[in-house]
Scaffold this motif. Structure first.
Motif, short mmCIF file in Angstrom:
data_model
loop_
_atom_site.label_atom_id
_atom_site.label_comp_id
_atom_site.label_asym_id
_atom_site.label_seq_id
_atom_site.Cartn_x
_atom_site.Cartn_y
_atom_site.Cartn_z
N ALA A 1 0.81 -1.22 0.00
CA ALA A 1 0.00 0.00 0.00
C ALA A 1 0.85 1.28 0.00
N LEU A 2 2.16 1.15 0.05
CA LEU A 2 3.02 2.33 0.18
C LEU A 2 2.90 3.32 -0.99
N PRO A 3 2.81 2.89 -2.25
CA PRO A 3 2.68 3.89 -3.33
C PRO A 3 1.50 4.83 -3.13
N VAL A 4 0.35 4.29 -2.72
CA VAL A 4 -0.84 5.11 -2.50
C VAL A 4 -0.64 6.02 -1.28
N TYR B 1 10.89 3.11 15.35
CA TYR B 1 11.70 1.88 15.33
C TYR B 1 11.02 0.79 16.14
N ALA B 2 10.48 1.15 17.31
CA ALA B 2 9.78 0.17 18.13
C ALA B 2 8.53 -0.35 17.41
N LEU B 3 7.83 0.54 16.73
CA LEU B 3 6.64 0.15 15.99
C LEU B 3 6.99 -0.83 14.87
N GLU B 4 8.09 -0.57 14.17
CA GLU B 4 8.53 -1.48 13.12
C GLU B 4 8.88 -2.85 13.68
N THR B 5 9.41 -2.86 14.90
CA THR B 5 9.87 -4.10 15.50
C THR B 5 8.70 -4.98 15.95
N ILE B 6 7.70 -4.37 16.54
CA ILE B 6 6.61 -5.15 17.14
C ILE B 6 5.45 -5.38 16.18
N THR B 7 5.39 -4.65 15.09
CA THR B 7 4.26 -4.77 14.16
C THR B 7 4.42 -5.99 13.26
N SER B 8 3.33 -6.66 13.00
CA SER B 8 3.34 -7.79 12.09
C SER B 8 3.77 -7.35 10.70
N TYR B 9 4.36 -8.27 9.94
CA TYR B 9 4.84 -7.94 8.59
C TYR B 9 3.71 -7.43 7.70
N ARG B 10 2.46 -7.85 8.00
CA ARG B 10 1.32 -7.42 7.18
C ARG B 10 1.03 -5.93 7.35
N TYR B 11 1.48 -5.35 8.46
CA TYR B 11 1.14 -3.96 8.77
C TYR B 11 2.38 -3.08 8.85
N GLN B 12 3.40 -3.39 8.04
CA GLN B 12 4.60 -2.58 8.02
C GLN B 12 4.32 -1.15 7.54
N TRP B 13 3.26 -0.99 6.79
CA TRP B 13 2.90 0.33 6.28
C TRP B 13 2.49 1.28 7.40
N THR B 14 2.07 0.74 8.56
CA THR B 14 1.60 1.61 9.64
C THR B 14 2.74 2.47 10.20
#
Length: 435
Positions: free
Chosen positions: A168-171, A371-384
């Protein structure tokens, strides 16, 4: 000086060997590591890996296929259990574990063959790491590895070369680009309406907005091309250029606002110039480090070193830009005791203190919380994490523009003589409290 540094980093960016996102080429030269990670990718239920390996050779010139060498896919959680199996002696090689997905083992090589091509379907939705296992002690392997990772969309029939959490990153980048275009339009209108009270720093703010918008546009195009084709088609180079210019102008703007340049005083002191002379070269180093990290992949030989360099440089830059704000707060406190303009100085002091706190919050959020958000977030929600970082940056830009916008009478600071006595008392109480 800034122009020379910009030319330098652009030259570095254009001359560096570009690898391309989820289509990655890696050269292995006389490597004896037991496990060599290459790349990671978030797969859906219809994922695929195409692997091409050429120019295979071994240090002992063995010509027969070796069964204890091969490529495999593994999740992070599964790899922890594989290590436990190795430590407990249940298996002697990662390729023997039932927790990994074998892509290709060298016992399937044709006699005398020095290359092969393998295709592997991934039906388990998860984030997998492509790795090579070498369970032959002291055996050095040389080869060229090209991996193509993508997900297939059964409904549209299209291939998606972006990881499942990044599709979803391009959008997202395009939407933020449109927001900054709107913000830039509002700022231009504000400068036109208040043109009699506009200072040089206001035009510098406009330049920062424009570069940020161009950075987002190039990032959107970069991710869009990678999503469709697996390659950036040169948009990554453009992104690196605008990213560098955006970064260096943002840090410079924070320093200039912190010193009160142009709207409080028309010059920079020597110590303030020294801060700029520190920040600008460090931003060049940070940009080069970011390019190397992106282009060599998460497991490149130089990635770890350059990640440490980037982290150190970024921390130094973030600390350096705070000094001018602290100096301005100190100078305003001293001026409040001598020039008889307590109300004006109190408002200036309050604003600079607020800005100091906001800068610290912005730095902390974008460097630590993200950085913490990237670490704990599931791979499906890396865009968050991208959305959170961009929202924080947008809020910082809006706060800076609103509080330091051109104003009638005294730009930035409205003078109210009726509050002079109250301001003087407030400053006295503040001094007594500190004592």
């Amino acid at each position: 000086m800034a122009a020379r540094f910009a030319l330098f980093v652009i030259t570095i960016t254009l001359t560096i060997r570009v690898t391309v996102a989820e289509i990655r080429s890696t050269q292995i030269r006389s490597d004896s590591r037991s496990t060599i990670p290459f790349d990671e990718f978030g797969y859906t239920h219809s994922g695929r890996l195409n692997l091409t390996v050429t120019d295979i050779s071994f240090s002992n010139n063995q010509k027969t296929p070796i069964s204890q060498l091969g490529f495999f896919l593994c999740t992070l959680d599964a790899w922890v259990h594989v290590l436990e199996q190795l430590q407990e002696g249940e298996i002697q090689c990662p390729l023997e574990s039932n927790l990994i997905k074998k892509v290709f083992t060298f016992d399937h090589l044709q006699p005398q063959a020095r290359e092969f091509t393998a295709s592997f379907s991934v039906s388990d939705a998860n984030q997998f790491t492509l790795a090579f296992a070498n369970c032959m002690p002291n055996l050095e392997v040389t080869m060229n590895v090209r991996s193509v990772m993508y997900n297939f969309n059964p409904k549209s029939g299209n291939l998606d070369f972006l990881s499942a959490g990044k599709t979803a990153l391009p959008v997202i980048y395009l939407l933020f680009f449109m927001v900054y275009v709107l913000l830039g339009t509002v700022w231009v209108y504000t400068l036109y309406r208040k043109r009699l009270t506009v200072y040089k720093v206001h035009f510098f703010m406009l330049a920062v907005l424009v570069l940020k918008a161009l950075d987002l546009l190039s990032e959107a195009e970069d991710k869009s091309y990678i999503k469709r084709t697996g390659t950036a088609h040169g948009w990554d180079v453009l992104f690196y250029i605008f990213s560098f210019l955006k970064g260096i102008t943002l840090f410079t703007l924070i320093v200039l606002i912190g010193t009160g340049w142009s709207f409080v005083k028309p010059y920079l002191q020597d110590k303030e110039k020294k801060v700029l002379m520190v920040v600008i070269p460090l931003q060049v180093v940070a940009n080069v480090a970011q390019v190397v990290i992106d282009e060599t992949g998460p497991f490149g030989e130089r990635s770890y070193t350059w990640k440490q360099v980037f982290l150190l440089v970024d921390i130094v830059c973030c600390c350096a830009v705070l000094f001018p704000i602290v100096w301005s707060i100190k100078n305003l406190r001293e001026a409040a005791k001598t020039d008889g303009k307590a109300a004006v100085n109190l408002m200036k002091l309050t604003l600079f203190r607020q800005y100091y706190i906001i800068v610290i919050c912005y730095i902390y959020f974008t460097r630590v919380v993200i950085y913490a958000l990237e670490t704990i977030t599931s791979y499906r929600y890396q865009w968050t994490s991208v959305v959170a970082a961009e929202l924080a940056t947008l809020a910082f830009y809006v706060f800076t523009g609103y509080n330091f916008r051109p104003k009638a009478h005294n730009p930035y600071f409205a003078i109210d003589d009726e509050e002079e006595e109250a301001a003087s008392e407030a400053l006295k109480l503040e001094d007594e409290f500190e004592l």
